[in-house]
Design an enzyme around this catalytic site. Structure first.
Site, mmCIF file in Angstrom:
data_model
loop_
_atom_site.group_PDB
_atom_site.id
_atom_site.type_symbol
_atom_site.label_atom_id
_atom_site.label_comp_id
_atom_site.label_asym_id
_atom_site.label_seq_id
_atom_site.Cartn_x
_atom_site.Cartn_y
_atom_site.Cartn_z
ATOM 1 N N CYS A 1 2.140 -1.966 -31.548
ATOM 2 C CA CYS A 1 0.836 -1.955 -30.707
ATOM 3 C C CYS A 1 1.092 -2.105 -29.258
ATOM 4 O O CYS A 1 0.566 -1.382 -28.599
ATOM 5 C CB CYS A 1 -0.137 -3.015 -31.409
ATOM 6 S SG CYS A 1 0.130 -3.445 -33.074
ATOM 7 N N CYS B 1 4.209 -5.462 -34.006
ATOM 8 C CA CYS B 1 3.425 -5.338 -33.289
ATOM 9 C C CYS B 1 3.709 -5.582 -31.510
ATOM 10 O O CYS B 1 3.526 -4.715 -30.636
ATOM 11 C CB CYS B 1 2.188 -6.105 -33.278
ATOM 12 S SG CYS B 1 0.664 -6.021 -32.118
ATOM 13 N N LYS C 1 3.551 0.674 -27.331
ATOM 14 C CA LYS C 1 2.815 1.830 -27.570
ATOM 15 C C LYS C 1 1.714 2.024 -26.689
ATOM 16 O O LYS C 1 1.346 2.966 -26.145
ATOM 17 C CB LYS C 1 2.640 1.821 -29.122
ATOM 18 C CG LYS C 1 1.723 3.072 -29.545
ATOM 19 C CD LYS C 1 0.249 3.001 -29.290
ATOM 20 C CE LYS C 1 -0.477 1.983 -30.051
ATOM 21 N NZ LYS C 1 -0.729 2.115 -31.448
ATOM 22 N N HIS D 1 -27.735 2.639 -20.724
ATOM 23 C CA HIS D 1 -27.575 3.978 -20.331
ATOM 24 C C HIS D 1 -26.836 3.798 -18.760
ATOM 25 O O HIS D 1 -27.370 2.797 -18.047
ATOM 26 C CB HIS D 1 -28.941 4.331 -20.217
ATOM 27 C CG HIS D 1 -29.342 5.790 -19.584
ATOM 28 N ND1 HIS D 1 -28.717 6.765 -20.672
ATOM 29 C CD2 HIS D 1 -29.538 6.285 -18.652
ATOM 30 C CE1 HIS D 1 -28.862 7.821 -20.018
ATOM 31 N NE2 HIS D 1 -29.416 7.608 -18.908
ATOM 32 N N TYR E 1 -1.136 7.428 -38.081
ATOM 33 C CA TYR E 1 -1.701 6.839 -36.727
ATOM 34 C C TYR E 1 -0.439 7.019 -35.691
ATOM 35 O O TYR E 1 -0.490 7.501 -34.663
ATOM 36 C CB TYR E 1 -1.415 5.239 -37.170
ATOM 37 C CG TYR E 1 -2.443 4.814 -37.628
ATOM 38 C CD1 TYR E 1 -3.570 3.985 -36.933
ATOM 39 C CD2 TYR E 1 -2.818 4.887 -38.975
ATOM 40 C CE1 TYR E 1 -4.616 3.499 -37.565
ATOM 41 C CE2 TYR E 1 -3.894 4.134 -39.703
ATOM 42 C CZ TYR E 1 -5.007 3.489 -38.854
ATOM 43 O OH TYR E 1 -6.084 3.027 -39.543
ATOM 44 N N GLU F 1 -24.166 4.186 -26.421
ATOM 45 C CA GLU F 1 -25.740 4.162 -26.771
ATOM 46 C C GLU F 1 -26.225 5.201 -27.779
ATOM 47 O O GLU F 1 -27.134 5.040 -28.341
ATOM 48 C CB GLU F 1 -26.589 4.464 -25.662
ATOM 49 C CG GLU F 1 -26.527 5.856 -24.844
ATOM 50 C CD GLU F 1 -27.502 5.993 -23.625
ATOM 51 O OE1 GLU F 1 -28.515 5.609 -23.462
ATOM 52 O OE2 GLU F 1 -27.073 6.574 -22.813
ATOM 53 N N GLU G 1 -0.463 9.343 -32.198
ATOM 54 C CA GLU G 1 -0.279 8.481 -30.930
ATOM 55 C C GLU G 1 0.661 8.998 -30.036
ATOM 56 O O GLU G 1 0.753 8.981 -28.748
ATOM 57 C CB GLU G 1 -0.271 7.170 -31.407
ATOM 58 C CG GLU G 1 -1.735 6.646 -31.703
ATOM 59 C CD GLU G 1 -1.405 5.060 -32.197
ATOM 60 O OE1 GLU G 1 -0.394 4.351 -32.373
ATOM 61 O OE2 GLU G 1 -2.620 4.335 -32.625
HETATM 62 P P1 NDP Z 1 0.526 6.479 -42.041
HETATM 63 O O1 NDP Z 1 0.875 6.272 -43.476
HETATM 64 O O2 NDP Z 1 -0.173 6.339 -41.341
HETATM 65 O O3 NDP Z 1 1.020 8.229 -42.010
HETATM 66 C C1 NDP Z 1 2.184 8.738 -42.592
HETATM 67 C C2 NDP Z 1 2.100 10.070 -42.541
HETATM 68 O O4 NDP Z 1 3.275 10.833 -42.850
HETATM 69 C C3 NDP Z 1 1.104 10.806 -43.331
HETATM 70 O O5 NDP Z 1 0.785 12.159 -42.316
HETATM 71 C C4 NDP Z 1 1.851 11.460 -44.446
HETATM 72 O O6 NDP Z 1 1.213 12.508 -44.775
HETATM 73 C C5 NDP Z 1 2.882 11.690 -43.647
HETATM 74 N N1 NDP Z 1 4.198 11.706 -44.578
HETATM 75 C C6 NDP Z 1 4.725 10.735 -45.550
HETATM 76 N N2 NDP Z 1 5.585 11.083 -46.306
HETATM 77 C C7 NDP Z 1 6.094 12.479 -45.824
HETATM 78 C C8 NDP Z 1 7.106 13.271 -46.035
HETATM 79 N N3 NDP Z 1 8.074 12.950 -46.862
HETATM 80 N N4 NDP Z 1 7.162 14.429 -45.244
HETATM 81 C C9 NDP Z 1 6.344 14.682 -44.445
HETATM 82 N N5 NDP Z 1 5.323 13.850 -43.875
HETATM 83 C C10 NDP Z 1 5.041 12.751 -44.756
HETATM 84 O O7 NDP Z 1 1.985 6.002 -41.447
HETATM 85 P P2 NDP Z 1 2.524 5.752 -39.934
HETATM 86 O O8 NDP Z 1 4.085 5.870 -39.982
HETATM 87 O O9 NDP Z 1 1.815 6.569 -38.908
HETATM 88 O O10 NDP Z 1 2.140 4.342 -39.530
HETATM 89 C C11 NDP Z 1 2.419 3.070 -40.516
HETATM 90 C C12 NDP Z 1 1.007 2.150 -40.499
HETATM 91 O O11 NDP Z 1 1.205 1.616 -39.610
HETATM 92 C C13 NDP Z 1 -0.346 2.716 -40.530
HETATM 93 O O12 NDP Z 1 -0.569 3.487 -41.766
HETATM 94 C C14 NDP Z 1 -1.072 1.990 -39.818
HETATM 95 O O13 NDP Z 1 -1.569 1.000 -40.936
HETATM 96 C C15 NDP Z 1 -0.050 0.894 -39.115
HETATM 97 N N6 NDP Z 1 -0.329 1.512 -37.493
HETATM 98 C C16 NDP Z 1 -1.605 1.226 -36.908
HETATM 99 C C17 NDP Z 1 -1.705 1.677 -35.884
HETATM 100 C C18 NDP Z 1 -3.260 1.311 -35.312
HETATM 101 O O14 NDP Z 1 -3.905 0.267 -35.373
HETATM 102 N N7 NDP Z 1 -3.562 2.034 -33.973
HETATM 103 C C19 NDP Z 1 -0.750 2.334 -35.003
HETATM 104 C C20 NDP Z 1 0.498 2.427 -35.726
HETATM 105 C C21 NDP Z 1 0.724 2.143 -37.002
HETATM 106 P P3 NDP Z 1 0.150 12.514 -45.871
HETATM 107 O O15 NDP Z 1 -1.058 12.065 -45.357
HETATM 108 O O16 NDP Z 1 0.201 13.931 -46.759
HETATM 109 O O17 NDP Z 1 0.576 11.667 -46.835
#
Ligand code: NDP
Length: 454
Positions: free
Chosen positions: A48, A43, A51, A435, A177, A440, A181
């Site tokens: 976090c 983080c 980013k 408002h 996510y 709201e 982002e």
């Molecule tokens: P996520 O799990 O959110 O997303 C992974 C993405 O990669 C999905 O779209 C998934 O597709 C895709 N994917 C997975 N495997 C493959 C593959 N082999 N080929 C192509 N696409 C693939 O992971 P992130 O890496 O974005 O983030 C990890 C975690 O970190 C998040 O789940 C979240 O919990 C946390 N995080 C939180 C944030 C916040 O609170 N703002 C910010 C950043 C991270 P599909 O959906 O089809 O499986």
């Protein structure tokens, strides 16, 4: 003489590990935390915080454009990416110092190096061994990428946060996510971004209306969103990279970033040798008290693959410290955990999606509001805000609240309190709005969305 060197050794000084360690130290336990990198974890160092600082930096691009119709002249505005990265790094150094001070102030020893279990009560750090009555594994996760030809050429969010200069074109693979982002950051700063998603659109698992709304907004910002697309291979060329998709379509680009999920950091930690059962994906299954299959070896945060969010890891770390050293047994409550995606525009969400609520309750009332935010009536920006409440028809309790639009994360935090309290739609309606604000809308949505004809 105590039987062990420490009451608690924590492996990993990220959000969960630091919270557990410093609280335990504060309660009088003899605590050490082992860390091979700087203190702070994903983080603070690679997630976090850096980013969000880059997102603030990138958003000035839109703010400057939006300012023109408010009477500002901004013709000569330019952006210095390297300066933003340097200033972000200075802030991370400051935060690192604060974390170190907090640990020291709570009498926590910091052991520099990689911690490896050599038996269920012993952690080896470099050439020294330390014993502890309890061990907490809080080693987090690391970007994971699919095993395809050319994957060695790609960067992850770790490197994206450290780029010295911006590419002209960039491909971001993933629709979660991190992918959305970073797509927002780079697109705002003028990079031609292509986001490749294997699903029908971004953010699978989020409410469908939110997904569609974000899809629209990403496209309005010039992001080339390629859905239902899978990359088969990546080839380095003389001036960049060529990505070959299933179906043989090719994408040429200057930089490829993968954000395809994160995997637990458990390899080579000696966990299985110490008797700790690991799941197939390498995560540590734990019970409601954060205990692994070895009862005095605990685990919190991303390494447990429950909900990968910093505030959840912090709460789990706190629960371990309170339970073990403050005679105050605490379990973490995973109901109605709010979360935000700092996309452009951002998303805030708490509770069930419409589909999940229908699955759980059968009948639901849906309230939706879509509008142009007041600020953009003058700025002229074509941006819509979406707000949605999902209500269990029978009990009239609000089961889910979702928003995409400016300030959504700030707004949803308060709404999450209402959901935690079990608020009904009538109680939302009885609350007076502020408002003029977007927030709201959550207390003024009166008309149910008509059910779609089957
Ligand atoms: P996520 O799990 O959110 O997303 C992974 C993405 O990669 C999905 O779209 C998934 O597709 C895709 N994917 C997975 N495997 C493959 C593959 N082999 N080929 C192509 N696409 C693939 O992971 P992130 O890496 O974005 O983030 C990890 C975690 O970190 C998040 O789940 C979240 O919990 C946390 N995080 C939180 C944030 C916040 O609170 N703002 C910010 C950043 C991270 P599909 O959906 O089809 O499986």
């Amino acid at each position: 003489m105590p039987k062990y060197d420490y009451d608690l050794i924590t492996i990993g000084a990220g959000s969960g590990g630091v919270r557990a360690s410093r609280l335990s130290g504060g309660y009088g336990a003899r605590v050490a935390v082992v860390e091979e990198d700087r203190v702070g974890g994903t983080c603070v160092l690679r997630g976090c915080i850096p980013k969000k600082l880059l997102i603030y930096g990138a958003h000035y691009a839109e703010h400057l454009e939006d300012a023109i119709n408010y009477g500002w002249s901004v013709e000569d505005a330019t952006h210095d990416w390297a300066k933003l990265i340097d200033n972000k790094n200075t802030e991370l150094d400051r935060l690192n110092g604060i974390y170190l001070r907090i640990l020291r102030d709570n009498n926590v020893d910091i052991l520099d190096g990689r911690g490896v279990l050599t038996d269920p009560h012993t952690v080896q750090v470099g050439d020294k061994s330390y014993t502890a009555e309890n061990i907490l594994v809080a080693v987090g996760g690391w970007p994971s990428t699919p095993d395809i030809p050319g994957i060695e050429h790609v960067i992850s969010s770790n490197e994206a946060l450290e780029l010295r200069e911006l590419p002209k074109r960039m491909v971001i693979v993933g629709g979660g996510y991190i992918a959305v982002e970073f797509a927002g950051i780079f697109a705002a700063l003028g990079v031609e971004v292509t986001e490749v998603v294997r699903a029908d659109t971004v953010l699978r698992g989020f409410d469908e209306d939110i997904r569609v709304a974000l899809d629209d907004e990403l496209k309005k910002r010039g992001i080339n969103l390629m859905s239902d697309t899978v990359i088969r291979s990546i080839e380095k060329t003389s001036d960049g990279y060529t990505l070959r998709c299933a179906g043989n379509e090719m994408i040429e680009t200057d930089l490829v970033m993968y954000a395809t999920g994160r995997a637990p950091n458990t390899k080579g930690l000696g966990l299985e040798e110490a008797g700790v059962t690991l799941a197939d994906n390498g995560s540590i299954p734990v019970d409601e008290w954060n205990r692994s299959s070895v009862p005095h070896i605990y685990a919190v945060g991303d390494v447990t693959d429950r909900i990968q969010l910093t505030p959840v890891a912090i709460q789990e770390g706190r629960a371990v410290a309170e339970t073990l050293y403050n005679d105050n047994p605490i379990k973490t409550d995973y109901e109605n955990v709010p979360s935000a995606v700092f996309s452009t525009p951002p998303i805030g969400t708490v509770g069930l999606t419409e589909d999940q609520a229908r699955e759980k309750y059968g009948e639901v009332d849906v309230y939706i509001s879509r509008f142009k935010p007041l600020v953009h009536t003058l700025s002229g920006r074509d941006e819509r805000t979406l707000m949605k409440l999902v209500v269990d028809t029978k009990s009239q309790r609000v089961a889910g609240a979702h928003m995409m639009g400016m300030d959504a994360p700030e707004i949803i935090q308060g709404v999450a309190i209402a959901l935690k309290c079990g608020a009904t739609k009538a109680q939302f309606d009885a609350t007076i709005g502020i408002h003029p604000s977007a927030a709201e809308e959550f207390v003024t949505m009166r008309d149910k969305r008509p059910e779609k004809a089957e």
